[in-house]
Scaffold this active site. Structure first.
Site, PDB file in Angstrom:
ATOM      1  N   SER A  49       0.972  -1.052  -0.464  1.00 62.90           N
ATOM      2  CA  SER A  49      -0.142   0.456  -0.278  1.00 62.90           C
ATOM      3  C   SER A  49       0.814   1.234   0.117  1.00 62.90           C
ATOM      4  O   SER A  49       1.863   1.539  -0.995  1.00 62.90           O
ATOM      5  CB  SER A  49      -1.325  -0.066   1.313  1.00 62.90           C
ATOM      6  OG  SER A  49      -1.619   0.613   1.292  1.00 62.90           O
ATOM      7  N   ASP A  74     -10.688  -3.352  -5.156  1.00 60.77           N
ATOM      8  CA  ASP A  74      -9.692  -2.339  -4.218  1.00 60.77           C
ATOM      9  C   ASP A  74     -11.507  -1.117  -3.622  1.00 60.77           C
ATOM     10  O   ASP A  74     -11.270  -0.171  -4.967  1.00 60.77           O
ATOM     11  CB  ASP A  74      -8.486  -1.633  -4.863  1.00 60.77           C
ATOM     12  CG  ASP A  74      -8.473  -0.959  -3.552  1.00 60.77           C
ATOM     13  OD1 ASP A  74      -8.602  -0.492  -2.846  1.00 60.77           O
ATOM     14  OD2 ASP A  74      -7.301  -1.201  -3.780  1.00 60.77           O
ATOM     15  N   HIS A  96      -8.573  -4.606  -1.285  1.00 64.07           N
ATOM     16  CA  HIS A  96      -7.366  -4.073  -0.856  1.00 64.07           C
ATOM     17  C   HIS A  96      -6.541  -4.526   0.166  1.00 64.07           C
ATOM     18  O   HIS A  96      -6.813  -5.068   1.282  1.00 64.07           O
ATOM     19  CB  HIS A  96      -7.593  -2.168  -0.079  1.00 64.07           C
ATOM     20  CG  HIS A  96      -5.772  -1.611  -0.367  1.00 64.07           C
ATOM     21  ND1 HIS A  96      -5.513  -1.704  -1.329  1.00 64.07           N
ATOM     22  CD2 HIS A  96      -5.743  -1.092   1.054  1.00 64.07           C
ATOM     23  CE1 HIS A  96      -4.675  -0.620  -0.438  1.00 64.07           C
ATOM     24  NE2 HIS A  96      -4.350  -0.535   0.754  1.00 64.07           N
TER      25      HIS A  96
END
Ligand SMILES: *[C@@H]1O[C@H](CO)[C@@H](O)[C@H](O)[C@H]1NC(C)=O
Length: 320
Positions: free
Chosen positions: A109, A228, A301
């Site tokens: 991330s 996501d 995600h």
């Protein structure tokens, strides 16, 4: 976003596999940079490191930390100045003997764009392959949506959006430093403290070292999470972004590239970004050499399940 693993580890088969693996040369070292809401040695990160060691026996793995203390390190993912954090991480990496001949790097991330900043600004010791999972390379253009009747949430969201380019937010709120609002692109360029620079979007501040260093990577592996909903837009993981709508930027550079079917129609794909076509950061050079690898993981995600495995087998831990 903390790392989620949906896996069942069978201890006996792993022991057998480890015993069978004959380690001839030690694999190239690996650096991890965790995501938002996580810390350098959270249970999820420790599990991830353990699983990586199982596919690459004998690998040296370093998990970047801003603070040793886990709760302070977690907090540093929300509060602080990214430039300072990347500098601190660079000093940390240059002081570790196992990294001195270079390493592969995995950014989870937001850790992905921070490691990219390390490559562009420092890269000493150098990164061989950079693999980023669900990272926000073209920033985020929204914070997650509120439920329709949640007025408190909506107020907070509106306040955050209007103050995101204040000097305080840009020096103290990590997410504000990669907030790229297509409706306020001019303000983003003027006030943004991190992303506009790392993307060489500010014309008079463009730094050729950034492009030279990024293009020196062996491979840049960009992984998107297909479902996501945390990162807006999710295509930021592949250098996609929403179209600039305040007339302050070059909206789109037309090319013959077919947009990928999974992309929203308003998303400018990587190969149509001015950043790419004018090659502000060396991304086009890398791509034309065949060294930008676009990969996807099915899921929300950072829902890694085991889609990380083939990528880590292939792109991490090669011979020195
Ligand atoms: C460009 O970036 C390099 C690496 O971070 C730095 O040493 C140099 O001072 C920068 N150049 C300018 C003009 O800011």
């Amino acid at each position: 976003m903390t790392l989620w693993f949906l896996l069942h580890v069978c201890a006996t088969s792993l022991l057998a596999a480890a015993a069978a693996a004959s380690v001839i040369t030690s694999p190239r070292s690996l650096v991890l940079w965790h995501g938002l809401g996580d810390s350098h040695s959270s249970p999820g990160m420790l599990e991830f490191m353990k699983l990586i060691e199982e596919v690459h026996p004998g690998m040296f793995i370093h998990s970047v930390f801003i603070e040793q203390d886990l709760s302070k390190d977690r907090r540093a993912g929300f509060y602080g100045n990214i430039d300072d954090q990347v500098k601190l991480a660079a000093e940390q990496m240059s002081s570790i003997p196992e990294l001195e001949h270079g390493f592969d790097a995995v950014g989870l991330s937001q850790g992905g764009q921070f490691l990219r900043a390390y490559v562009e600004r420092y890269n000493d010791p150098p990164v061989n392959n950079l693999i980023t999972f669900g990272s926000q390379h073209m920033g985020i253009s929204d914070i997650p949506l509120c439920k329709p009747n949640d007025f408190i949430c909506q107020l907070a969201r509106r306040a955050a959006k209007s103050a995101v380019y204040s000097s305080w937010a840009q020096n103290n709120l990590i997410q504000a430093q990669y907030f790229r609002d297509p409706a306020n692109y001019g303000t983003y360029l003027e006030a943004g403290h991190f992303l506009p620079f790392i993307n060489n979007e500010v014309e008079e501040m463009r730094n050729q070292t950034y492009a030279k260093n990024l293009a020196s990577l062996n491979k840049l592996v960009l992984v998107i999470f297909t479902e996501d909903k945390t990162v807006v837009p999710k295509e930021s993981a592949w250098f996609g972004s929403e179209e600039i709508s305040d007339g302050k930027g070059i909206a789109r550079t037309l090319s013959n590239q077919e947009p990928l079917s999974t992309w929203e129609s308003t998303i400018i794909p990587m190969r149509e970004q001015p950043l790419y076509t004018e090659d502000w950061i060396g991304l086009r050079e890398l791509d034309e050499r065949g060294d930008v690898v676009l990969e996807s993981c099915v899921g929300e995600h950072m829902q890694m399940s085991d889609c990380w495995k083939d990528l880590i087998v292939e792109y991490a831990g090669g011979p020195l």
